[in-house]
Design a protein around this motif. Structure first.
Motif, PDB file in Angstrom:
ATOM      1  N   PHE A  77       0.815  -1.214   0.000  1.00  0.00           N
ATOM      2  CA  PHE A  77       0.000   0.000   0.000  1.00  0.00           C
ATOM      3  C   PHE A  77       0.853   1.270   0.000  1.00  0.00           C
ATOM      4  O   PHE A  77       0.358   2.352   0.272  1.00  0.00           O
ATOM      5  N   SER A  82      -8.675   7.079  -4.538  1.00  0.00           N
ATOM      6  CA  SER A  82     -10.039   6.636  -4.825  1.00  0.00           C
ATOM      7  C   SER A  82     -10.995   7.812  -4.608  1.00  0.00           C
ATOM      8  O   SER A  82     -10.668   8.782  -3.920  1.00  0.00           O
ATOM      9  N   GLY A 136      -7.562   3.630   7.285  1.00  0.00           N
ATOM     10  CA  GLY A 136      -8.383   2.434   7.110  1.00  0.00           C
ATOM     11  C   GLY A 136      -8.973   2.343   5.718  1.00  0.00           C
ATOM     12  O   GLY A 136      -9.019   1.261   5.122  1.00  0.00           O
ATOM     13  N   PHE A 137      -9.416   3.474   5.189  1.00  0.00           N
ATOM     14  CA  PHE A 137      -9.946   3.493   3.825  1.00  0.00           C
ATOM     15  C   PHE A 137      -8.852   3.147   2.809  1.00  0.00           C
ATOM     16  O   PHE A 137      -9.082   2.407   1.856  1.00  0.00           O
ATOM     17  N   THR A 177      -6.134   1.346   3.249  1.00  0.00           N
ATOM     18  CA  THR A 177      -5.676  -0.047   3.352  1.00  0.00           C
ATOM     19  C   THR A 177      -6.826  -1.057   3.375  1.00  0.00           C
ATOM     20  O   THR A 177      -6.594  -2.243   3.609  1.00  0.00           O
ATOM     21  N   SER A 178      -8.045  -0.571   3.163  1.00  0.00           N
ATOM     22  CA  SER A 178      -9.243  -1.432   3.165  1.00  0.00           C
ATOM     23  C   SER A 178      -9.403  -2.175   4.486  1.00  0.00           C
ATOM     24  O   SER A 178      -9.744  -3.365   4.526  1.00  0.00           O
ATOM     25  N   THR A 179      -9.135  -1.467   5.591  1.00  0.00           N
ATOM     26  CA  THR A 179      -9.278  -2.069   6.923  1.00  0.00           C
ATOM     27  C   THR A 179     -10.170  -1.196   7.802  1.00  0.00           C
ATOM     28  O   THR A 179      -9.938  -1.087   9.007  1.00  0.00           O
ATOM     29  N   ILE A 180     -11.165  -0.580   7.197  1.00  0.00           N
ATOM     30  CA  ILE A 180     -11.988   0.371   7.935  1.00  0.00           C
ATOM     31  C   ILE A 180     -12.689  -0.236   9.155  1.00  0.00           C
ATOM     32  O   ILE A 180     -12.768   0.418  10.200  1.00  0.00           O
TER      33      ILE A 180
END
Length: 270
Positions: free
Chosen positions: A35, A103, A147-148, A150-153
């Motif tokens: 990331f 994004s 979190g957004f 790394t897609s770990t929200i």
């Protein structure tokens, strides 16, 4: 220091910049290299938003700074108000454009952060609790932002809440400490009294302590976090004891506890 650099307060900006990498490590640990590009873009956008926010702060405080900080670029006349405003808008626009490359969702978070900063400087910081809420949201949003990216929200929501609640307590303590000097602000302790403000501050500390074990319980952070957070909870407990004895000392201990909390998160990411 160059006047244009000075007005951005780069130290604050770089703290925000590196905090994104810290949150990235907490979120994905050894997988952070996957990331690194979006995290770097996110870090740059955070730096720009922070710099723009600092400039807006100087614009809104220009009159009081003529007495409190006359050497700053705006009150000293080294930079005009219009030039400062254009620079802030430029930083905000650049942050938004950069975030789009991560994004659309990330760019919306950037817009929200910028809106909160502007509303704080020109509205909410003068009306007490809404101002405290705004600053605490901005402090906590760094975890949501990471979190957004790394897609770990889902995992970051708990860390957001811990940062939010602990900072709310400290914000109210700062308002109690500054109650005599806040002539142009209707802060919570000024409106509802110091005693009630201390109670609310204590409630936020107790909430922070009571949910501090949850990141380990839900397997978001490792056992190292659980060991470290016990020390952090001890610091917050000392803060509670100082609420009535010495609010200034309590606020300082609370600040140390918040910094210590970030190290707890880092250890938990291992």
């Amino acid at each position: 220091m160059n006047k244009w650099l000075k007005i951005t307060r780069p130290v604050n900006g770089f703290m925000g910049f590196f905090s994104i990498y810290i949150v990235g490590f907490i979120a994905v640990n050894i997988h952070i290299s996957k990331f690194i590009v979006p995290l770097t873009l996110g870090a740059i956008s955070v730096f720009l938003v922070t710099a723009g926010g600092n400039i807006i702060n100087d614009i809104s405080d220009i009159e009081t700074d003529k007495y409190n900080h006359p050497d700053r670029p705006l009150p000293s006349g080294k930079i005009t108000k219009n030039s400062a405003r254009e620079l802030a808008i430029g930083f905000f626009a650049a942050a938004f454009i950069i975030s789009i490359f991560i994004s659309i969702l990330i760019s919306l978070v950037v817009i929200m952060a910028e809106a909160l900063l502007v509303s704080y400087e020109f509205k909410t910081k003068k009306i007490g609790l809404p101002g405290n809420l705004t600053i605490s949201l901005l402090i906590g949003m760094i975890f949501l932002y990471g979190g957004f990216i790394t897609s770990t929200i889902p995992e970051m929501i708990l860390l957001f809440l811990l940062a939010f609640f602990s900072n709310m307590s400290r914000e109210i303590m700062k308002d109690i400490e500054d109650i005599k000097g806040d002539f142009d602000r209707v802060t919570f302790p000024k409106k509802y009294g110091i005693k009630n403000a201390k109670i609310v501050s204590a409630v936020f500390i107790l909430i922070t302590i009571s949910i501090s074990f949850l990141p380990y319980y839900f397997h978001i952070l490792s056992i190292y976090y659980l060991y470290a957070v016990l020390i952090d909870d001890f610091l917050f407990t000392i803060t509670l004891l100082y609420l009535n004895k010495n609010i200034s000392k309590g606020e300082k201990i609370s600040k140390i506890a918040m910094i210590s909390g970030m190290f707890c998160f880092l250890l938990g990411g291992i």
